[in-house]
Structures are given as structure tokens and as C-alpha cells.
Design an enzyme around this catalytic site. Sequence first.
Site, PDB file in Angstrom:
ATOM      1  N   GLN A  17      -4.405   2.716   0.288  1.00  0.00           N
ATOM      2  CA  GLN A  17      -3.044   2.333  -0.128  1.00  0.00           C
ATOM      3  C   GLN A  17      -2.410   1.452   0.950  1.00  0.00           C
ATOM      4  OE1 GLN A  17      -1.116   6.158  -0.854  1.00  0.00           O
ATOM      5  NE2 GLN A  17      -1.695   6.050  -2.995  1.00  0.00           N
ATOM      6  N   ALA A  31     -17.431   1.941  10.735  1.00  0.00           N
ATOM      7  CA  ALA A  31     -18.459   2.956  10.475  1.00  0.00           C
ATOM      8  C   ALA A  31     -19.818   2.297  10.227  1.00  0.00           C
ATOM      9  CB  ALA A  31     -18.053   3.823   9.301  1.00  0.00           C
ATOM     10  N   ARG A 139       6.866   2.844   1.409  1.00  0.00           N
ATOM     11  CA  ARG A 139       6.012   4.015   1.638  1.00  0.00           C
ATOM     12  C   ARG A 139       6.747   5.246   2.145  1.00  0.00           C
ATOM     13  NH1 ARG A 139       1.709   2.943  -1.538  1.00  0.00           N
ATOM     14  NH2 ARG A 139       0.931   0.861  -1.121  1.00  0.00           N
TER      15      ARG A 139
HETATM   16  C1  LIG Z   1       4.907   3.724  -5.185  1.00  0.00           C
HETATM   17  C2  LIG Z   1       3.833   2.680  -5.235  1.00  0.00           C
HETATM   18  C3  LIG Z   1       2.931   2.658  -6.287  1.00  0.00           C
HETATM   19  C4  LIG Z   1       1.918   1.698  -6.335  1.00  0.00           C
HETATM   20  N1  LIG Z   1       1.031   1.700  -7.369  1.00  0.00           N
HETATM   21  C5  LIG Z   1       0.030   0.791  -7.412  1.00  0.00           C
HETATM   22  C6  LIG Z   1      -0.938   0.784  -8.469  1.00  0.00           C
HETATM   23  O1  LIG Z   1      -0.871   1.589  -9.386  1.00  0.00           O
HETATM   24  N2  LIG Z   1      -1.923  -0.133  -8.439  1.00  0.00           N
HETATM   25  C7  LIG Z   1      -2.027  -1.060  -7.446  1.00  0.00           C
HETATM   26  O2  LIG Z   1      -2.955  -1.873  -7.470  1.00  0.00           O
HETATM   27  N3  LIG Z   1      -1.127  -1.088  -6.437  1.00  0.00           N
HETATM   28  C8  LIG Z   1      -0.116  -0.201  -6.391  1.00  0.00           C
HETATM   29  N4  LIG Z   1       0.772  -0.228  -5.352  1.00  0.00           N
HETATM   30  C9  LIG Z   1       0.624  -1.245  -4.308  1.00  0.00           C
HETATM   31  C10 LIG Z   1       1.620  -2.407  -4.515  1.00  0.00           C
HETATM   32  O3  LIG Z   1       1.354  -3.083  -5.730  1.00  0.00           O
HETATM   33  C11 LIG Z   1       1.534  -3.407  -3.332  1.00  0.00           C
HETATM   34  O4  LIG Z   1       0.241  -3.966  -3.314  1.00  0.00           O
HETATM   35  C12 LIG Z   1       1.789  -2.751  -2.002  1.00  0.00           C
HETATM   36  O5  LIG Z   1       2.921  -1.919  -2.058  1.00  0.00           O
HETATM   37  C13 LIG Z   1       2.007  -3.832  -0.951  1.00  0.00           C
HETATM   38  O6  LIG Z   1       3.269  -4.421  -1.205  1.00  0.00           O
HETATM   39  P1  LIG Z   1       3.556  -5.933  -0.891  1.00  0.00           P
HETATM   40  O7  LIG Z   1       2.572  -6.826  -1.571  1.00  0.00           O
HETATM   41  O8  LIG Z   1       4.998  -6.188  -1.170  1.00  0.00           O
HETATM   42  O9  LIG Z   1       3.332  -5.930   0.719  1.00  0.00           O
HETATM   43  P2  LIG Z   1       2.691  -7.036   1.641  1.00  0.00           P
HETATM   44  O10 LIG Z   1       1.306  -7.339   1.241  1.00  0.00           O
HETATM   45  O11 LIG Z   1       2.919  -6.576   3.053  1.00  0.00           O
HETATM   46  O12 LIG Z   1       3.556  -8.282   1.383  1.00  0.00           O
HETATM   47  C14 LIG Z   1       4.932  -8.305   1.758  1.00  0.00           C
HETATM   48  C15 LIG Z   1       5.598  -9.425   1.008  1.00  0.00           C
HETATM   49  O13 LIG Z   1       5.062 -10.663   1.480  1.00  0.00           O
HETATM   50  C16 LIG Z   1       4.888 -11.553   0.396  1.00  0.00           C
HETATM   51  N5  LIG Z   1       3.458 -11.887   0.307  1.00  0.00           N
HETATM   52  C17 LIG Z   1       2.433 -11.297   0.946  1.00  0.00           C
HETATM   53  N6  LIG Z   1       1.280 -11.904   0.674  1.00  0.00           N
HETATM   54  C18 LIG Z   1       1.565 -12.897  -0.191  1.00  0.00           C
HETATM   55  C19 LIG Z   1       0.793 -13.879  -0.846  1.00  0.00           C
HETATM   56  N7  LIG Z   1      -0.505 -13.993  -0.675  1.00  0.00           N
HETATM   57  N8  LIG Z   1       1.445 -14.717  -1.685  1.00  0.00           N
HETATM   58  C20 LIG Z   1       2.770 -14.626  -1.873  1.00  0.00           C
HETATM   59  N9  LIG Z   1       3.568 -13.724  -1.271  1.00  0.00           N
HETATM   60  C21 LIG Z   1       2.974 -12.869  -0.430  1.00  0.00           C
HETATM   61  C22 LIG Z   1       5.423 -10.868  -0.840  1.00  0.00           C
HETATM   62  O14 LIG Z   1       6.780 -11.183  -0.985  1.00  0.00           O
HETATM   63  C23 LIG Z   1       5.325  -9.402  -0.490  1.00  0.00           C
HETATM   64  O15 LIG Z   1       6.240  -8.573  -1.165  1.00  0.00           O
HETATM   65  C24 LIG Z   1       1.797   0.711  -5.293  1.00  0.00           C
HETATM   66  C25 LIG Z   1       2.731   0.728  -4.243  1.00  0.00           C
HETATM   67  C26 LIG Z   1       3.735   1.702  -4.199  1.00  0.00           C
HETATM   68  C27 LIG Z   1       4.710   1.705  -3.043  1.00  0.00           C
END
Ligand SMILES: Cc1cc2nc3c(=O)[nH]c(=O)nc-3n(C[C@H](O)[C@H](O)[C@H](O)COP(=O)(O)OP(=O)(O)OC[C@H]3O[C@@H](n4cnc5c(N)ncnc54)[C@H](O)[C@@H]3O)c2cc1C
Length: 234
Positions: A17, A31, A139
Site C-alpha cells: 500500500q 531479499a 494514510r
Molecule cells: C483508503 C485508501 C484506499 C485505497 N484503495 C485502493 C484500491 O482499492 N486500489 C488501488 O489500486 N489503490 C488504492 N489506493 C491507493 C490510491 O489509489 C493511491 O495510489 C495512493 O493513495 C497514492 O496516492 P497518490 O497517487 O495521491 O500519491 P503519490 O503517488 O505520492 O502522488 C502524490 C500526488 O502527486 C501527483 N502525482 C504523482 N505522480 C504523478 C504522475 N505520474 N502524474 C501525475 N500526477 C502525479 C498527484 O497529484 C498525486 O495525488 C487506496 C488508497 C487509500 C488511502
Amino acid sequence: MDEFKFHAKMPIFVARQWVRHRTASINEYSARFSILDKEFYIPEPEVMGIQSKSNRQGRDESVSKEQAEAIKKLLIEDAARNYEHYEFMLNDDGMGKPKDPERDMFARELSRMDLSLNFYTQWYWKTDLHNLFHFLHLRADPHAQYEIRVYAEAMSGILKDAVPLAWEAFEDYELYATKLSRPEQQVMAQVMKENNISFSKDEILNSAGSTGMTNKREKEEMLEKFEKLGLIKK
Ligand SMILES: Cc1cc2nc3c(=O)[nH]c(=O)nc-3n(C[C@H](O)[C@H](O)[C@H](O)COP(=O)(O)OP(=O)(O)OC[C@H]3O[C@@H](n4cnc5c(N)ncnc54)[C@H](O)[C@@H]3O)c2cc1C
């Protein structure tokens, strides 16, 4: 720019996650290269919840004490057996020689596939403050799985001490802030209208004063938002 580097050790399913947060750099214990320790996560009985009916991703109240004991026994037995097989395949005496000279030493990168998701991995995880707040927002939230939440909560405690002012701003403007969708705003405006509720700017500013809001720009932005929500007398 403030950067934070954490040395964290977590069950593999938590790491899966955590690794979804792409805006950090990770250096994980390999590993393929090293032998993983015999350490695995067993949940405490109070967090051994039943499958949630309302949220397919979540858990509800704990299973009974008897069931928790039975599940704990299974988890311990399975992990212990998996580790035993891992060690068997590695056939490593700890000095790089086979324990059993009659057998080959199976590659570490392959032997590890027999370990279950509750085994611990560890890494160095480095990110900047902005992205760390984003991680914690997602988280440390009650919707996040308990097992990753405990890490986020511990990291929040570290940040509160390290950057108290930034932490306070994060709580005020991110963590406890609420974003309303357009339909939600419309409902709010409608209910205020139907109940004939509105306030003058002075009434709002007086209340702002009594809650300790002093910043002029913050007050102006608040008035703009309240106006949008139909809270201000025309
Ligand atoms: C409660 C919960 C439930 C979830 N359930 C699922 C699930 O069922 N299935 C699943 O697959 N995932 C799940 N996730 C994971 C979720 O979809 C995100 O992948 C994860 O929380 C990372 O978030 P993020 O992409 O915002 O963070 P980061 O990867 O740290 O990115 C932060 C921000 O930077 C920007 N960013 C980063 N990389 C890019 C890029 N390449 N292009 C454009 N913008 C970018 C975006 O604005 C992003 O919000 C869950 C997460 C939570 C908290």
C-alpha cells in the site's frame, strides 16, 4: 525544502500500500541479496475484525476471542512453516556455505517467493514535507487500513515535534479542512434559503475575532467562501 527520511520496517502487505505513494524515493532491503529475518506480523485480537458489510475494503467489529485465537494459531503455523521451507531452499549456513552439502543452495531471489505477505520487509523512505503531508492525510485517515494507519500515526507524532508550525498549518488547512462539491454547495445554499438563515459580514467577522482568527487575508477568503455558500445577507 524540508526532506524527511524514515527507516521503516513493515509487513509486506503494508509495503504494497505504502509503495503506491510515488513521490518518495525508496531504498528497500533486498531479499535477492540478503536473507529475510524470521519476523512476521500477527494482529492483536482486538483488530481481528470481521469483513465489513458496508465497505468491501474494510473490517467491522472483532471476531470472537475463540476465533481470534484459532486465526492467530493458523497465522503463526503457516508463517513458521513458510519460513522453514524458505530456510530449507536457501540451504545457507550463514557463512555462505550449504547447511546440507548434498543439496544446492537455491537462489535467494527465488526462495523468497514462499514467504507470506505478513513477513516484514524494511526500507529507507525519503520524501519532502508537502508529499509527506499528503501521505499522512491519506494514510492516517480512518478509511486507511489499520496496519498502515499505525505507521502514519507514529510518523505524524514525529512531524508534530519536528515542524510544529507546519504541522499546525497542515491540521488547519488540510487535515481538518472540508471541500464541498458543487451539488453539496447547492444543497447548503438551498437549506439556508428555505430556513431564511443568513448572516451579515460584521456578524461573521465578530465571530471570527472570538475564535482567534486574526489574519486579514484569511478573513477575506472566508467571506468569499461564505458568500458562495449563500451564508451572507445580501
Ligand atoms: C483508503 C485508501 C484506499 C485505497 N484503495 C485502493 C484500491 O482499492 N486500489 C488501488 O489500486 N489503490 C488504492 N489506493 C491507493 C490510491 O489509489 C493511491 O495510489 C495512493 O493513495 C497514492 O496516492 P497518490 O497517487 O495521491 O500519491 P503519490 O503517488 O505520492 O502522488 C502524490 C500526488 O502527486 C501527483 N502525482 C504523482 N505522480 C504523478 C504522475 N505520474 N502524474 C501525475 N500526477 C502525479 C498527484 O497529484 C498525486 O495525488 C487506496 C488508497 C487509500 C488511502
